[in-house]
Write an enzyme that holds these catalytic residues in place. Structure first.
Site, PDB file in Angstrom:
ATOM      1  N   HIS A  68       0.832  -1.208   0.000  1.00  0.00           N
ATOM      2  CA  HIS A  68       0.000   0.000   0.000  1.00  0.00           C
ATOM      3  C   HIS A  68       0.866   1.257   0.000  1.00  0.00           C
ATOM      4  O   HIS A  68       0.651   2.195  -0.779  1.00  0.00           O
ATOM      5  CB  HIS A  68      -0.916  -0.031   1.223  1.00  0.00           C
ATOM      6  CG  HIS A  68      -1.936   1.057   1.248  1.00  0.00           C
ATOM      7  ND1 HIS A  68      -2.738   1.301   2.344  1.00  0.00           N
ATOM      8  CD2 HIS A  68      -2.311   1.983   0.320  1.00  0.00           C
ATOM      9  CE1 HIS A  68      -3.539   2.308   2.093  1.00  0.00           C
ATOM     10  NE2 HIS A  68      -3.297   2.753   0.874  1.00  0.00           N
ATOM     11  N   GLU A  71       2.502   1.607  -3.307  1.00  0.00           N
ATOM     12  CA  GLU A  71       1.551   2.153  -4.293  1.00  0.00           C
ATOM     13  C   GLU A  71       1.542   3.679  -4.244  1.00  0.00           C
ATOM     14  O   GLU A  71       1.530   4.357  -5.283  1.00  0.00           O
ATOM     15  CB  GLU A  71       0.150   1.596  -4.023  1.00  0.00           C
ATOM     16  CG  GLU A  71      -0.962   2.218  -4.867  1.00  0.00           C
ATOM     17  CD  GLU A  71      -2.216   2.496  -4.062  1.00  0.00           C
ATOM     18  OE1 GLU A  71      -2.721   3.633  -4.149  1.00  0.00           O
ATOM     19  OE2 GLU A  71      -2.675   1.597  -3.334  1.00  0.00           O
ATOM     20  N   HIS A  72       1.554   4.236  -3.041  1.00  0.00           N
ATOM     21  CA  HIS A  72       1.588   5.692  -2.883  1.00  0.00           C
ATOM     22  C   HIS A  72       2.931   6.264  -3.338  1.00  0.00           C
ATOM     23  O   HIS A  72       2.982   7.295  -4.019  1.00  0.00           O
ATOM     24  CB  HIS A  72       1.348   6.074  -1.425  1.00  0.00           C
ATOM     25  CG  HIS A  72      -0.077   6.042  -1.003  1.00  0.00           C
ATOM     26  ND1 HIS A  72      -0.762   7.155  -0.580  1.00  0.00           N
ATOM     27  CD2 HIS A  72      -0.975   5.029  -0.942  1.00  0.00           C
ATOM     28  CE1 HIS A  72      -1.992   6.849  -0.271  1.00  0.00           C
ATOM     29  NE2 HIS A  72      -2.160   5.551  -0.467  1.00  0.00           N
ATOM     30  N   GLU A 169      -4.592   7.095   6.902  1.00  0.00           N
ATOM     31  CA  GLU A 169      -5.663   6.459   6.132  1.00  0.00           C
ATOM     32  C   GLU A 169      -6.123   5.158   6.794  1.00  0.00           C
ATOM     33  O   GLU A 169      -7.316   4.909   6.944  1.00  0.00           O
ATOM     34  CB  GLU A 169      -5.196   6.167   4.708  1.00  0.00           C
ATOM     35  CG  GLU A 169      -6.235   5.439   3.869  1.00  0.00           C
ATOM     36  CD  GLU A 169      -5.695   4.900   2.556  1.00  0.00           C
ATOM     37  OE1 GLU A 169      -6.415   4.140   1.888  1.00  0.00           O
ATOM     38  OE2 GLU A 169      -4.550   5.226   2.196  1.00  0.00           O
TER      39      GLU A 169
END
Length: 946
Positions: A68, A71-72, A169
């Site tokens: 994750h 991905e950012h 998040e």
């Protein structure tokens, strides 16, 4: 000729398979790149909304959230495009219809779509460079993933705390009880490999991830040998392959990625687990906040026909009031609804099926377990009615014929999981073939589905029973655990580490965020490809409509290539509805197609709707006037669709709802359930100026034990709303079928003519409600037709990209934020998953001052125009063509005038509207924050805390 020879040579280096898929009007080209092993699927279809995606199998073995955070971070700059945040910058340099990235449990996908060929090439270059050649700078990791930072970055004596976009998040994700439950369910049902961890990252594990581990994960997972490329649309495959080969594949050699997910070992006996969650302050009954589900491990999703069969079986078991589990679990009102995890899940290598309830009392646990077991026994014994199966296959036919604007994205998502585990994605697309085989299996063995239930459910020992209950100290325990983790990190810091945190993670990152002369910022967006405003079509395509009447009711007909479907809408104005009934309109809309009508009870009606239509719905509508801010049309919209052969049946169902609606006391249960759902509707729409429809919510109604008074109001509402006097209709159909559709509308109006009554209009009282979700500030500006509306649209987009994104996301740590201009004349500032909401309010004011001072360039304005036009020119499905004119009265001529105003917006226009409408005290303004208790707000008397 050289191009062709190059393409031919490229094809010779690949294994190629071409298949026609008539069900979906496409031709698939499946390729494998010999040099690297990269897999490629192209779906050629007559659709201008072209899509690209690349996905990697990402299988973490811990919960640090490495896929994750990666991905950012890959989207924060790459070798060819080393500027910060090229992904976000491309949103303003492109006419993309979609740009995003997703981290699933076992893959990461990067898709985009656009209708412009040049734009496609530009975005493809940026995406390829981002995923294969990212910079992966340490500061980007700190910002996007996690870091230790002083609460006040410039003050080394202030306390240290965890910060980071993904960290914040995931704290937001796991503050949601349903997300917490679903994650735990997967972790415990599939405990032996990657599904036992949180791919998105568990907040307490994220701080264990290092920058070196992130780079290693990229090196081992983001390689063509572990990649699957997908393209879709009407652009030529040749061009895609050449660009991907040149910019990515040619620079790699084949490797053997160790990313495969082994099958989960089957349990020899069922297991039980429990998880706690935060109490729900909005629960209608505080004693009913428990969840219980039973989850069954099924077969491998690469067996596409078996997965197709199990997906159908799941629908038969749980969907609609005729399904056995609906009758057994929902109708007795043991819980508030099915758990959100209920149903077939094909997102993991082995599929699963989950059944259970939420909103139940703890002492009903054993009862629910018994009901689930008994229902499975009953299905094995009696099976399903033939009409239920027929209705389900009809639904599949509808889904194949309906044309959406994001068909390419839907395809990419549909094939992703199966293809990720080396299943055949083309076989997945052969839906008619699977339906025919399914029907043949039923013909050869009438107990085919019952045998599946016996095998996968009754005899299945790989079953998890997971319960969830609220814990009053849940949030307190979370905070304590985070503080403990923080102290563990701090205790291990050396003096050099403290200095590094202050100078690098603190001051350097702060400079990076705020200083335009910082070295990374000096790599400005000029390195990125971009369209020009001159690339935008100056004139909109014309959408012809025919305006007429049927039984005195206005009817708009729009001939479109709807692929054998007919789409019907009717708008019923409620200006004659008495004020005391308006708060019940959302409830009325929720139940009106579920009560039964004519000779049909509610179960028979639901079955008939599934057999003959693509769905029938009624929804509240608040439509702003295009000329005056204080005028709204309040009403309800009837919507339905059907196959052309079922036109008479669809309109007969609407006629029976108008003329022969059933209002019996037996419907109280259905109404009560709908009341609870209406509360969610109200909460979701608080940010819209909804007049009296949402001034009061039905929350107080849901608390009533005797619903008789509510029942008596529904027929009164029906007499006002289902009245041809207050109606207008719209039909979208093929040219060949439009006359038949118009004839059916005429007959429908004749059938309901007895409902026509002229009623005295009640002028709607418009209540300005400028509240919102998470962190919202709304300012009252101008309506759509005003000359300044276009300037405010450009200003909102520019302010988001050039100021608010940096302040709210990069500096503040929120997941997102910005400004938008709404059709009703409200200019809104917003943020979400925001750990610093009060500081964000200051950022909103700062954005206004930034705009008033004119601290932007012509390039900034042009980029904002591109971004706005990407939304204005978003593709519209044949089913929705002409809908803007029907609902809002916005004609093609009005759209063209708005378009010309957008093109004409200047620097002076932007500074002028910023000062005139957004300056302090200039216009009516409202602010709202939704979130946990905030100490500074609680002490401020200017805030109302609820």
């Amino acid at each position: 000729m050289i191009v062709f020879q190059t393409f031919k040579a490229l094809l010779e280096s690949m294994s190629v398979s071409v298949t026609t898929v008539p069900d979906l009007f496409l031709t698939s080209v499946k390729l494998s790149h010999d040099a690297t092993g990269a897999q490629y699927l192209h779906a050629a279809r007559d659709d201008s909304n072209n899509l690209f995606s690349v996905q990697f199998r990402t299988t973490p073995m811990d919960s640090t959230g490495v896929p994750h955070i990666l991905e950012h971070t890959v989207l924060c700059g790459s070798q060819r495009f080393p500027c910060r945040d090229p992904f976000f910058k491309m949103l303003n340099r492109s006419l993309s219809t979609f740009m995003n990235a997703f981290t699933a449990s076992d893959y990461t996908m990067y898709p985009f779509s656009t209708q412009n060929a040049k734009d496609f090439q530009n975005l493809l270059s940026v995406y390829l460079d981002a995923v294969f050649f990212p910079c992966l700078r340490e500061l980007d990791f700190c910002q996007e993933g996690w870091r230790l930072e002083h609460e006040t970055p410039t003050d080394p004596s202030s306390r240290l705390m965890f910060k980071g976009v993904v960290f914040n998040e995931m704290k937001g994700v796991f503050s949601d009880n349903e997300s917490l439950y679903a994650q735990h369910l997967q972790n415990k049902l599939l405990p032996d490999h990657t599904y036992a961890v949180v791919s998105g990252g568990a907040p307490l594990d994220i701080p264990d991830l290092t920058w070196e581990q992130l780079k290693h994960f990229h090196a081992t997972h983001y390689h063509p040998s572990n990649a699957r490329f997908f393209t879709y649309g009407d652009l030529p495959l040749e061009q895609h392959l050449q660009q991907i080969e040149k910019e990515a594949l040619s620079k790699f050699e084949r490797t053997e990625p160790n990313t495969a997910v082994p099958p989960q070992a089957h349990w020899d006996k069922p297991r039980v687990d429990h998880v706690t969650c935060r109490p729900d302050a909005l629960a209608p009954d505080p004693m009913k906040q428990n969840t219980l589900c039973m989850s069954y491990l099924l077969g491998d999703i690469t067996d596409t026909f078996e997965a197709f069969t199990l997906s159908l079986l799941s629908s038969l078991m749980i969907s609609g009031p005729n399904s056995p589990f609906y009758k057994a679990l929902i109708e007795p009102e043991i819980g508030s609804d099915f758990s959100s995890s209920v149903g077939f899940d094909g997102s993991t290598r082995q599929a699963s099926f989950t059944i259970g309830l939420q909103g139940m009392a703890e002492d009903n646990t054993e009862t629910v377990k018994h009901i689930i077991a008994q229902t499975i026994d009953d299905i094995v014994a009696t099976g399903f009615e033939e009409e239920q199966i027929e209705a389900l296959l009809h639904k599949i036919e509808i889904q194949m014929k309906h044309q959406s604007t994001s068909f390419g994205l839907a395809l990419a998502s549909y094939i992703a999981s199966c293809w990720n585990h080396d299943g055949d994605p083309v076989q997945l697309l052969k839906i008619s073939e699977n339906v025919s085989r399914f029907q043949q299996c039923l013909k050869e063995n009438p107990r085919y589905l019952q045998d599946k239930v016996q095998h996968y459910f009754k005899d299945n020992t790989h079953r998890l029973t997971l319960t969830m209950s609220p814990d009053e100290r849940f949030l307190e325990k979370q905070a304590e655990a985070e503080e403990q983790k923080l102290q563990e990190k701090i205790q291990n810091l050396s003096d050099a580490d403290h200095k590094d945190i202050y100078e690098k993670a603190g001051l350097m990152l702060l400079l990076l965020q705020v200083c335009s002369c910082w070295p990374f910022r000096a790599q400005d967006a000029s390195c990125l490809p971009a369209l020009k405003v001159s690339d935008i079509e100056p004139i909109i395509p014309y959408t012809p409509v025919q305006l007429g009447t049927a039984g005195g009711v206005p009817v708009q007909c729009c001939e479109q290539p709807t692929n054998g479907m007919v789409y019907f809408r009717a708008m019923c104005n409620l200006n004659s509805l008495p004020e005391d009934l308006k708060i019940y309109v959302p409830l009325f809309c929720s139940v009106i197609t579920k009560l039964g009508c004519g000779e049909l009870d509610y179960r028979q009606q639901a079955q008939r709707i599934e057999l003959k239509t693509g769905g029938m719905s009624v929804s509240p509508q608040i439509i702003p006037d295009t000329d005056q801010l204080d005028l709204y049309e309040q009403g309800i919209m009837l919507s339905s669709s059907c196959l052309e052969r079922n036109l008479p049946d669809m309109f007969q169902l609407w006629s029976d709802i108008f003329n022969r609606l059933v209002f019996f006391q037996e419907t109280e249960k259905e109404i009560f359930k709908s009341l609870c759902k209406c509360i969610d509707f109200i909460l979701m729409h608080l940010h819209r100026p909804a007049g009296d429809l949402q001034r009061d919510g039905p929350g107080e109604i849901a608390e009533l034990t005797d619903l008789t008074s509510v029942l008596r109001k529904l027929p009164r509402i029906k007499r006002h709303l289902l009245n041809p006097e207050n109606m207008r209709c719209a039909v979208n159909a093929t040219p060949q079928k439009m006359s038949d559709a118009a004839g059916e509308v005429e007959r429908f109006m004749g059938n309901i003519a007895a409902n026509r009554k002229e009623r005295k209009p009640v002028r709607p009282t418009v209540v300005e409600q400028h509240s919102g979700l998470i962190d919202l500030e709304c300012v009252r500006t101008v309506p759509f037709s005003h000359a300044d509306y276009a300037s405010l649209c450009i200003l909102a987009r520019m302010m988001t990209a050039k100021f608010l994104h940096g302040e709210i996301r990069e500096k503040g740590g929120a997941y997102g934020g910005g400004a938008r201009m709404g059709g009703g004349g409200l200019f809104s500032f917003y943020s979400y998953r925001d750990p610093n909401s009060t500081q964000t309010l200051s950022a909103f004011r700062g954005g206004v001052e930034w705009a008033r001072a004119g601290k932007f360039t012509q390039q900034d304005i042009d980029e904002a125009k591109l971004s706005v036009f990407s939304a204005v020119d978003a593709p519209v499905a044949p089913s929705d063509k002409g809908l803007g004119r029907f609902l809002n009265g916005i004609t093609d001529e009005m759209k063209q005038r708005h378009r010309e105003r957008l093109f004409a917006v200047t620097n002076k226009n932007l500074t002028d509207v910023a000062g005139r409408y957004l300056g302090v005290g200039q216009q009516t303004c409202g602010v709202a924050i939704l979130g946990p208790e905030n100490e500074s707000i609680r002490k401020d008397p200017s805030w109302v805390v609820k």
